[in-house]
Design an enzyme around this catalytic site. Structure first.
Site, mmCIF file in Angstrom:
data_model
loop_
_atom_site.group_PDB
_atom_site.id
_atom_site.type_symbol
_atom_site.label_atom_id
_atom_site.label_comp_id
_atom_site.label_asym_id
_atom_site.label_seq_id
_atom_site.Cartn_x
_atom_site.Cartn_y
_atom_site.Cartn_z
ATOM 1 N N ASP A 125 50.520 23.144 40.751
ATOM 2 C CA ASP A 125 49.310 23.807 40.257
ATOM 3 C C ASP A 125 49.169 23.438 38.789
ATOM 4 O OD1 ASP A 125 48.702 25.145 42.664
ATOM 5 O OD2 ASP A 125 50.068 26.772 42.182
ATOM 6 N N ASP A 143 43.133 24.217 46.148
ATOM 7 C CA ASP A 143 42.684 25.610 46.109
ATOM 8 C C ASP A 143 41.174 25.680 45.906
ATOM 9 O OD1 ASP A 143 45.398 26.327 46.275
ATOM 10 O OD2 ASP A 143 45.595 26.405 44.095
#
Length: 171
Positions: A125, A143
């Site tokens: 991330d 995401d």
């Protein structure tokens, strides 16, 4: 809208592979160019790049699970769900354009993160947003794909409700 299965498959696979590619290209750049927990302001402190390796799902849920359960809940089960979603896209004769695109984005984003879990035992991330009282967790392009796909599916539901004149008293 009635679509031929081959056209739906081609469109869906194109969108799925495009989402996976975008996700993996950005993650590769981050893995190569940003140190773990390094912070790079892009727009002040409102949009920041920072590399985090998430060993769980969203918000690190499940990171403490035993390895076998991690594989089952963070890899096998999600792959099965995404496979069923793809089969639904192909088999549903009256799927809307919004749902076809939305579900394809969800599948592509989901597979992008599962790919990371299988190869790296974590998901990279790297983006963080903060504006006013709104703060996100650190996230990635997979995401974004999943959320954008969900947004399209919700728009479709909203449009169907408007078109059919459904009210809460009828639900």
């Amino acid at each position: 809208m009635k679509k031929k299965p081959l056209i739906k498959i081609v469109i869906s696979l194109f969108l799925i592979l495009s989402n996976i590619s975008c996700d993996q290209i950005t993650k590769d750049k981050v893995r190569e160019g940003i140190s773990i927990f390094e912070t790079i302001p892009v727009i002040g402190n409102n949009f920041v790049l920072t590399k985090v390796e998430n060993r769980g799902a969203a918000w690190s849920i499940g990171k403490s699970l035993p390895p076998v359960l991690k594989i089952v809940f963070l890899q096998v089960f999600p792959i099965i769900v995404l496979l069923f979603l793809f089969v639904y896209i192909v088999r549903e004769k009256m799927i809307s354009k919004l749902n076809l695109i939305g579900f394809s984005f969800i599948i592509g984003g989901g597979l992008g993160n599962i790919y990371d879990r299988i190869l790296f035992n974590s998901v990279t991330d790297f983006m963080y947003l903060e504006y006013g009282g709104i703060k996100t967790a650190v996230f990635n392009m997979a995401d974004v794909s999943v959320l954008f796909g969900l947004f399209l599916v919700l728009i479709h539901i909203f449009l169907v409700v408007l078109e059919k004149g459904v009210t809460f008293s009828k639900i």
